[in-house]
Design a protein around this motif. Sequence first.
Motif, PDB file in Angstrom:
ATOM      1  N   UNK A  85     -18.380 134.506 138.935  1.00 20.61           N
ATOM      2  CA  UNK A  85     -17.384 135.511 139.321  1.00 20.61           C
ATOM      3  C   UNK A  85     -16.717 135.076 140.612  1.00 20.61           C
ATOM      4  N   UNK A  86     -15.569 135.702 140.893  1.00 18.63           N
ATOM      5  CA  UNK A  86     -14.785 135.357 142.079  1.00 18.63           C
ATOM      6  C   UNK A  86     -14.627 136.544 143.010  1.00 18.63           C
ATOM      7  N   UNK A  87     -14.214 136.259 144.217  1.00 20.19           N
ATOM      8  CA  UNK A  87     -13.822 137.286 145.179  1.00 20.19           C
ATOM      9  C   UNK A  87     -12.647 136.745 145.968  1.00 20.19           C
ATOM     10  N   UNK A  88     -11.584 137.527 146.064  1.00 24.53           N
ATOM     11  CA  UNK A  88     -10.458 137.111 146.892  1.00 24.53           C
ATOM     12  C   UNK A  88      -9.196 136.745 146.155  1.00 24.53           C
ATOM     13  N   UNK A  89      -9.045 137.158 144.889  1.00 26.31           N
ATOM     14  CA  UNK A  89      -7.790 136.883 144.184  1.00 26.31           C
ATOM     15  C   UNK A  89      -6.697 137.853 144.599  1.00 26.31           C
ATOM     16  N   UNK A  90      -7.075 139.041 145.040  1.00 25.70           N
ATOM     17  CA  UNK A  90      -6.083 140.062 145.324  1.00 25.70           C
ATOM     18  C   UNK A  90      -5.544 140.150 146.737  1.00 25.70           C
ATOM     19  N   UNK A  91      -6.263 139.679 147.759  1.00 30.53           N
ATOM     20  CA  UNK A  91      -5.804 139.861 149.135  1.00 30.53           C
ATOM     21  C   UNK A  91      -4.524 139.106 149.468  1.00 30.53           C
ATOM     22  N   UNK A  92      -3.911 139.514 150.572  1.00 34.00           N
ATOM     23  CA  UNK A  92      -2.738 138.822 151.099  1.00 34.00           C
ATOM     24  C   UNK A  92      -3.135 137.599 151.903  1.00 34.00           C
ATOM     25  N   UNK A  93      -4.350 137.603 152.428  1.00 27.96           N
ATOM     26  CA  UNK A  93      -4.783 136.516 153.307  1.00 27.96           C
ATOM     27  C   UNK A  93      -6.229 136.158 153.020  1.00 27.96           C
ATOM     28  N   UNK A  94      -6.593 134.953 153.415  1.00 26.20           N
ATOM     29  CA  UNK A  94      -7.966 134.507 153.268  1.00 26.20           C
ATOM     30  C   UNK A  94      -8.184 133.709 151.998  1.00 26.20           C
ATOM     31  N   UNK A  95      -9.339 133.083 151.882  1.00 27.39           N
ATOM     32  CA  UNK A  95      -9.646 132.194 150.773  1.00 27.39           C
ATOM     33  C   UNK A  95     -10.051 132.938 149.507  1.00 27.39           C
ATOM     34  N   UNK A  96     -10.109 132.198 148.422  1.00 27.70           N
ATOM     35  CA  UNK A  96     -10.721 132.715 147.201  1.00 27.70           C
ATOM     36  C   UNK A  96     -12.083 132.051 147.065  1.00 27.70           C
ATOM     37  N   UNK A  97     -13.085 132.864 146.835  1.00 27.36           N
ATOM     38  CA  UNK A  97     -14.466 132.402 146.693  1.00 27.36           C
ATOM     39  C   UNK A  97     -14.906 132.593 145.247  1.00 27.36           C
ATOM     40  N   UNK A  98     -15.867 131.798 144.821  1.00 29.49           N
ATOM     41  CA  UNK A  98     -16.505 131.995 143.522  1.00 29.49           C
ATOM     42  C   UNK A  98     -17.984 131.676 143.666  1.00 29.49           C
ATOM     43  N   UNK A  99     -18.793 132.319 142.856  1.00 29.66           N
ATOM     44  CA  UNK A  99     -20.225 132.038 142.855  1.00 29.66           C
ATOM     45  C   UNK A  99     -20.693 131.858 141.424  1.00 29.66           C
ATOM     46  N   UNK A 100     -21.696 131.017 141.257  1.00 28.76           N
ATOM     47  CA  UNK A 100     -22.361 130.814 139.973  1.00 28.76           C
ATOM     48  C   UNK A 100     -23.844 131.059 140.185  1.00 28.76           C
ATOM     49  N   UNK A 101     -24.458 131.850 139.307  1.00 31.70           N
ATOM     50  CA  UNK A 101     -25.865 132.235 139.470  1.00 31.70           C
ATOM     51  C   UNK A 101     -26.595 132.101 138.148  1.00 31.70           C
ATOM     52  N   UNK A 102     -27.782 131.506 138.207  1.00 33.33           N
ATOM     53  CA  UNK A 102     -28.692 131.471 137.062  1.00 33.33           C
ATOM     54  C   UNK A 102     -29.927 132.281 137.436  1.00 33.33           C
ATOM     55  N   UNK A 103     -30.089 133.440 136.826  1.00 33.35           N
ATOM     56  CA  UNK A 103     -31.275 134.269 137.046  1.00 33.35           C
ATOM     57  C   UNK A 103     -32.313 133.979 135.967  1.00 33.35           C
ATOM     58  N   UNK A 104     -33.594 134.150 136.277  1.00 33.76           N
ATOM     59  CA  UNK A 104     -34.600 134.089 135.215  1.00 33.76           C
ATOM     60  C   UNK A 104     -34.347 135.217 134.220  1.00 33.76           C
ATOM     61  N   UNK A 105     -34.601 135.004 132.935  1.00 37.45           N
ATOM     62  CA  UNK A 105     -34.369 136.072 131.955  1.00 37.45           C
ATOM     63  C   UNK A 105     -35.055 137.373 132.362  1.00 37.45           C
ATOM     64  N   UNK A 132     -33.255 134.555 146.403  1.00 35.97           N
ATOM     65  CA  UNK A 132     -34.672 134.250 146.271  1.00 35.97           C
ATOM     66  C   UNK A 132     -35.127 134.220 144.812  1.00 35.97           C
ATOM     67  N   UNK A 133     -34.540 135.086 143.988  1.00 36.71           N
ATOM     68  CA  UNK A 133     -34.967 135.151 142.597  1.00 36.71           C
ATOM     69  C   UNK A 133     -34.240 134.153 141.703  1.00 36.71           C
ATOM     70  N   UNK A 134     -33.072 133.717 142.110  1.00 37.53           N
ATOM     71  CA  UNK A 134     -32.268 132.838 141.255  1.00 37.53           C
ATOM     72  C   UNK A 134     -32.966 131.504 141.007  1.00 37.53           C
ATOM     73  N   UNK A 135     -32.833 131.022 139.785  1.00 40.49           N
ATOM     74  CA  UNK A 135     -33.264 129.661 139.469  1.00 40.49           C
ATOM     75  C   UNK A 135     -32.368 128.678 140.211  1.00 40.49           C
ATOM     76  N   UNK A 136     -31.088 129.005 140.270  1.00 41.76           N
ATOM     77  CA  UNK A 136     -30.108 128.205 141.011  1.00 41.76           C
ATOM     78  C   UNK A 136     -28.890 129.058 141.284  1.00 41.76           C
ATOM     79  N   UNK A 137     -28.198 128.759 142.366  1.00 44.44           N
ATOM     80  CA  UNK A 137     -26.925 129.424 142.634  1.00 44.44           C
ATOM     81  C   UNK A 137     -26.041 128.489 143.448  1.00 44.44           C
ATOM     82  N   UNK A 165     -20.673 123.163 140.359  1.00 49.17           N
ATOM     83  CA  UNK A 165     -21.121 121.835 140.773  1.00 49.17           C
ATOM     84  C   UNK A 165     -22.293 121.911 141.750  1.00 49.17           C
ATOM     85  N   UNK A 166     -22.463 123.049 142.422  1.00 50.58           N
ATOM     86  CA  UNK A 166     -23.547 123.207 143.387  1.00 50.58           C
ATOM     87  C   UNK A 166     -24.876 123.568 142.735  1.00 50.58           C
ATOM     88  N   UNK A 167     -24.854 123.941 141.461  1.00 54.54           N
ATOM     89  CA  UNK A 167     -26.092 124.342 140.789  1.00 54.54           C
ATOM     90  C   UNK A 167     -27.042 123.163 140.685  1.00 54.54           C
TER      91      UNK A 167
END
Length: 265
Positions: A85-105, A132-137, A165-167
């Motif tokens: 998911x992303x954060x920051x597509x709507x603002x007038x200023x600042x970067x756009x961030x995205x995160x990728x998370x793998x949680x245990x089932x 702490x709980x994520x397998x990777x993020x 790519x950071x996973x």
Amino acid sequence: LVGSEMCIRDRCASGAGGQKAGVAAAGRRSPHRAHGKSADGRISQRQAGQVHPGNAGGCNIMEHTMWEIEDQNYEAGFKVICGVDEAGRGPLAGPVYAAAVILPPHARIPGLNDSKKLSDKRRRELFPVICNQAIAYGIGIATETEIDEINILQATFLAMERALAQLKVQPDLALIDGNREKDFGLPVKTIVKGDSLSANIAAASVLAKVSRDDFMIAQAEKYPQYGFDIHKGYGTRAHYAALEQYGVCLLYTSPSPRDISGYRM
């Protein structure tokens, strides 16, 4: 809180330390969001939100619904599923961030939901729990310059690509919030309102939102006249008023300031 801390340190930094995650390059904004029709292979909100009472296994309805999409894909043969998911597509200023998370089932993270539905306090409580709980993020960023050069949609994809790519563990399926997809080199399914329907996407939304908010709070120290710590770059009345009075800073565009007439109410 490696992702969060690195975001505050340097908006243009690429890569990060930590055992499970890293933060890629830095980034920025735009007020439009893409909408479109569902295509084959995409999961509708109605389908994704179905709850089958006989399978709840003692979980409450919210928790079970948040794992419904993952369960469907586990049954389809996917073993390692990440949410993006992303954060920051709507603002007038600042970067756009995205995160990728793998949680245990069926990881139990009480209160996990779309970050927009959570208070800032609750998001910050969940941030270390998810890490702490994520397998990777992973957390990725696209810069103001990149947004201006390739447009906000492509910059969002770039931030997502950097997060993936950071996973440290390679997923075999990525669940992405929204209805736009890109070839990330692995199977992808887009889910409208996925941050309210998928535990992995919800977790990604929290990491992206908190990391971006921390970056904007840090920028408020450099540019106190804009109130970035309050509105995080979104188009509030106070933000427009600051633009009228002070013009733009480098968080709005790079290398040259943009005509602020486009930001006027």
